[in-house]
Design a protein around this motif. Structure first.
Motif, PDB file in Angstrom:
ATOM      1  N   TRP A 174       0.838  -1.191   0.000  1.00  0.00           N
ATOM      2  CA  TRP A 174       0.000   0.000   0.000  1.00  0.00           C
ATOM      3  C   TRP A 174       0.876   1.245   0.000  1.00  0.00           C
ATOM      4  O   TRP A 174       2.035   1.214   0.356  1.00  0.00           O
ATOM      5  N   ARG A 175       0.249   2.314  -0.471  1.00  0.00           N
ATOM      6  CA  ARG A 175       0.911   3.615  -0.526  1.00  0.00           C
ATOM      7  C   ARG A 175      -0.145   4.698  -0.498  1.00  0.00           C
ATOM      8  O   ARG A 175      -1.302   4.462  -0.849  1.00  0.00           O
ATOM      9  N   ARG A 176       0.259   5.862  -0.059  1.00  0.00           N
ATOM     10  CA  ARG A 176      -0.656   7.003  -0.110  1.00  0.00           C
ATOM     11  C   ARG A 176      -0.963   7.305  -1.568  1.00  0.00           C
ATOM     12  O   ARG A 176      -0.129   7.088  -2.448  1.00  0.00           O
ATOM     13  N   ALA A 177      -2.119   7.818  -1.827  1.00  0.00           N
ATOM     14  CA  ALA A 177      -2.547   8.117  -3.199  1.00  0.00           C
ATOM     15  C   ALA A 177      -1.671   9.173  -3.856  1.00  0.00           C
ATOM     16  O   ALA A 177      -1.558   9.206  -5.077  1.00  0.00           O
ATOM     17  N   ASP A 178      -1.011  10.013  -3.067  1.00  0.00           N
ATOM     18  CA  ASP A 178      -0.156  11.051  -3.638  1.00  0.00           C
ATOM     19  C   ASP A 178       1.316  10.624  -3.740  1.00  0.00           C
ATOM     20  O   ASP A 178       2.182  11.428  -4.035  1.00  0.00           O
ATOM     21  N   VAL A 221       4.442  -2.947   3.182  1.00  0.00           N
ATOM     22  CA  VAL A 221       4.128  -4.289   2.706  1.00  0.00           C
ATOM     23  C   VAL A 221       3.850  -5.197   3.899  1.00  0.00           C
ATOM     24  O   VAL A 221       4.403  -4.999   4.986  1.00  0.00           O
ATOM     25  N   VAL A 222       2.968  -6.168   3.704  1.00  0.00           N
ATOM     26  CA  VAL A 222       2.711  -7.193   4.713  1.00  0.00           C
ATOM     27  C   VAL A 222       2.536  -8.521   3.980  1.00  0.00           C
ATOM     28  O   VAL A 222       1.950  -8.568   2.894  1.00  0.00           O
ATOM     29  N   ASP A 244      -9.822   5.957   0.945  1.00  0.00           N
ATOM     30  CA  ASP A 244      -9.772   7.042  -0.041  1.00  0.00           C
ATOM     31  C   ASP A 244      -8.387   7.673  -0.164  1.00  0.00           C
ATOM     32  O   ASP A 244      -8.109   8.356  -1.136  1.00  0.00           O
ATOM     33  N   ASP A 245      -7.527   7.467   0.814  1.00  0.00           N
ATOM     34  CA  ASP A 245      -6.203   8.087   0.819  1.00  0.00           C
ATOM     35  C   ASP A 245      -5.089   7.159   0.347  1.00  0.00           C
ATOM     36  O   ASP A 245      -3.927   7.565   0.317  1.00  0.00           O
ATOM     37  N   HIS A 246      -5.395   5.900   0.028  1.00  0.00           N
ATOM     38  CA  HIS A 246      -4.362   4.917  -0.280  1.00  0.00           C
ATOM     39  C   HIS A 246      -4.698   4.092  -1.522  1.00  0.00           C
ATOM     40  O   HIS A 246      -5.863   3.932  -1.883  1.00  0.00           O
ATOM     41  N   PHE A 247      -3.643   3.575  -2.145  1.00  0.00           N
ATOM     42  CA  PHE A 247      -3.765   2.534  -3.165  1.00  0.00           C
ATOM     43  C   PHE A 247      -3.256   1.246  -2.536  1.00  0.00           C
ATOM     44  O   PHE A 247      -2.285   1.263  -1.767  1.00  0.00           O
ATOM     45  N   PHE A 248      -3.881   0.123  -2.881  1.00  0.00           N
ATOM     46  CA  PHE A 248      -3.504  -1.178  -2.345  1.00  0.00           C
ATOM     47  C   PHE A 248      -3.210  -2.115  -3.506  1.00  0.00           C
ATOM     48  O   PHE A 248      -3.888  -2.076  -4.526  1.00  0.00           O
ATOM     49  N   GLY A 249      -2.187  -2.952  -3.344  1.00  0.00           N
ATOM     50  CA  GLY A 249      -1.822  -3.903  -4.382  1.00  0.00           C
ATOM     51  C   GLY A 249      -1.582  -5.278  -3.783  1.00  0.00           C
ATOM     52  O   GLY A 249      -1.329  -5.415  -2.581  1.00  0.00           O
ATOM     53  N   VAL A 250      -1.651  -6.314  -4.622  1.00  0.00           N
ATOM     54  CA  VAL A 250      -1.455  -7.688  -4.150  1.00  0.00           C
ATOM     55  C   VAL A 250      -0.591  -8.456  -5.144  1.00  0.00           C
ATOM     56  O   VAL A 250      -0.667  -8.222  -6.351  1.00  0.00           O
ATOM     57  N   VAL A 251       0.250  -9.341  -4.633  1.00  0.00           N
ATOM     58  CA  VAL A 251       0.998 -10.288  -5.458  1.00  0.00           C
ATOM     59  C   VAL A 251       0.824 -11.663  -4.848  1.00  0.00           C
ATOM     60  O   VAL A 251       0.614 -11.814  -3.647  1.00  0.00           O
ATOM     61  N   SER A 252       0.889 -12.685  -5.673  1.00  0.00           N
ATOM     62  CA  SER A 252       0.920 -14.049  -5.151  1.00  0.00           C
ATOM     63  C   SER A 252       2.384 -14.442  -4.989  1.00  0.00           C
ATOM     64  O   SER A 252       3.238 -14.041  -5.779  1.00  0.00           O
ATOM     65  N   THR A 285      -0.593  -6.182  -8.644  1.00  0.00           N
ATOM     66  CA  THR A 285      -1.867  -5.860  -9.283  1.00  0.00           C
ATOM     67  C   THR A 285      -2.702  -5.033  -8.316  1.00  0.00           C
ATOM     68  O   THR A 285      -2.772  -5.364  -7.139  1.00  0.00           O
ATOM     69  N   PHE A 286      -3.288  -3.969  -8.817  1.00  0.00           N
ATOM     70  CA  PHE A 286      -4.168  -3.183  -7.971  1.00  0.00           C
ATOM     71  C   PHE A 286      -5.331  -2.657  -8.787  1.00  0.00           C
ATOM     72  O   PHE A 286      -5.254  -2.525  -9.995  1.00  0.00           O
ATOM     73  N   ALA A 287      -6.410  -2.381  -8.090  1.00  0.00           N
ATOM     74  CA  ALA A 287      -7.598  -1.852  -8.749  1.00  0.00           C
ATOM     75  C   ALA A 287      -7.574  -0.340  -8.604  1.00  0.00           C
ATOM     76  O   ALA A 287      -7.621   0.178  -7.496  1.00  0.00           O
ATOM     77  N   GLY A 288      -7.452   0.332  -9.707  1.00  0.00           N
ATOM     78  CA  GLY A 288      -7.491   1.783  -9.705  1.00  0.00           C
ATOM     79  C   GLY A 288      -8.604   2.263 -10.600  1.00  0.00           C
ATOM     80  O   GLY A 288      -9.195   1.490 -11.348  1.00  0.00           O
TER      81      GLY A 288
END
Length: 67
Positions: A9-13, A20-21, A39-47, A58-61
């Motif tokens: 995850w990261r802040r949107a800006d 990472v976790v 609303d303030d962050h982007f989240f991504g996932v990897v296998s 991969t993340f949903a934006g």
């Protein structure tokens, strides 16, 4: 097969992933980010594979709209 997942995850800006976790349960279907405002962050996932290799983040934006 996947041995688990890695969540970023990261802040949107921000341009770079900031945190990472690892989720060691390959059957996990959800994860709760406590204290994160969606609303303030982007989240991504990897296998993550059995040997430690991982997929592309991969993340949903929101889709970009043409002017």
């Amino acid at each position: 097969g996947a041995s688990g997942y890695r969540l970023y995850w990261r802040r949107a800006d921000s341009h770079d992933w900031q945190s990472v976790v690892d989720v060691d349960d390959p059957n996990a279907s959800s994860y709760t980010f406590k204290g994160k405002i969606v609303d303030d962050h982007f989240f991504g996932v990897v296998s993550v594979g059995d040997q430690g290799s991982d997929s592309i983040i991969t993340f949903a934006g929101l889709p970009l709209k043409s002017p």
